[in-house]
Design a protein around this motif. Sequence first.
Motif, PDB file in Angstrom:
ATOM      1  N   UNK A 111       0.868  -1.299   0.004  1.00  0.00           N
ATOM      2  CA  UNK A 111      -0.209  -0.044  -0.093  1.00  0.00           C
ATOM      3  C   UNK A 111       0.835   1.246  -0.026  1.00  0.00           C
ATOM      4  N   UNK A 112       2.087   1.149   0.896  1.00  0.00           N
ATOM      5  CA  UNK A 112       2.945   2.494   0.664  1.00  0.00           C
ATOM      6  C   UNK A 112       3.439   2.794  -0.412  1.00  0.00           C
ATOM      7  N   UNK A 113       3.822   1.465  -0.897  1.00  0.00           N
ATOM      8  CA  UNK A 113       4.594   1.748  -2.489  1.00  0.00           C
ATOM      9  C   UNK A 113       3.332   2.158  -3.408  1.00  0.00           C
ATOM     10  N   UNK A 114       2.114   1.786  -3.379  1.00  0.00           N
ATOM     11  CA  UNK A 114       1.217   2.034  -4.384  1.00  0.00           C
ATOM     12  C   UNK A 114       0.753   3.687  -4.087  1.00  0.00           C
ATOM     13  N   UNK A 115       0.836   4.088  -2.801  1.00  0.00           N
ATOM     14  CA  UNK A 115       0.416   5.363  -2.528  1.00  0.00           C
ATOM     15  C   UNK A 115       1.559   6.276  -2.679  1.00  0.00           C
ATOM     16  N   UNK A 116       2.918   5.722  -3.077  1.00  0.00           N
ATOM     17  CA  UNK A 116       3.920   6.551  -3.244  1.00  0.00           C
ATOM     18  C   UNK A 116       4.597   6.945  -2.034  1.00  0.00           C
ATOM     19  N   UNK A 117       4.339   6.203  -0.977  1.00  0.00           N
ATOM     20  CA  UNK A 117       4.910   6.572   0.482  1.00  0.00           C
ATOM     21  C   UNK A 117       4.010   7.528   1.056  1.00  0.00           C
ATOM     22  N   UNK A 118       3.105   8.035   0.566  1.00  0.00           N
ATOM     23  CA  UNK A 118       2.155   8.898   1.255  1.00  0.00           C
ATOM     24  C   UNK A 118       0.747   8.212   1.628  1.00  0.00           C
ATOM     25  N   UNK A 119       0.724   8.053   2.853  1.00  0.00           N
ATOM     26  CA  UNK A 119      -0.705   7.551   3.261  1.00  0.00           C
ATOM     27  C   UNK A 119      -1.629   8.641   3.548  1.00  0.00           C
ATOM     28  N   UNK A 120      -2.830   8.540   2.831  1.00  0.00           N
ATOM     29  CA  UNK A 120      -3.792   9.553   2.863  1.00  0.00           C
ATOM     30  C   UNK A 120      -5.090   9.035   3.608  1.00  0.00           C
ATOM     31  N   UNK A 121      -5.833  10.147   4.526  1.00  0.00           N
ATOM     32  CA  UNK A 121      -6.934   9.628   5.105  1.00  0.00           C
ATOM     33  C   UNK A 121      -7.943   9.394   4.036  1.00  0.00           C
ATOM     34  N   UNK A 122      -8.791   8.323   4.539  1.00  0.00           N
ATOM     35  CA  UNK A 122      -9.805   7.799   3.435  1.00  0.00           C
ATOM     36  C   UNK A 122     -11.068   8.820   3.787  1.00  0.00           C
TER      37      UNK A 122
END
Length: 77
Positions: A62-73
Amino acid sequence: MPKSSKSQNAQTLESALAELEKIVSSMEAGQMPLEQSLASYKRGAELLKFCQAALQDAQQQVKILENGILRDFKSDD
């Protein structure tokens, strides 16, 4: 050439969790002989380690898919 233990025990997170739940229920019933309890505990520890690794791997993906930025849903409500 012998298969590795990882390929012999290939399973999904869901099947590992189901087996772990079954082991916990059996142990909580308190009707197992000591040797079976120890074997079940060992298997449960192996399953727990597998589940933790699978979840950690998913989190990394998930971190890779989000380019290292986790966002609030945010829902579409």
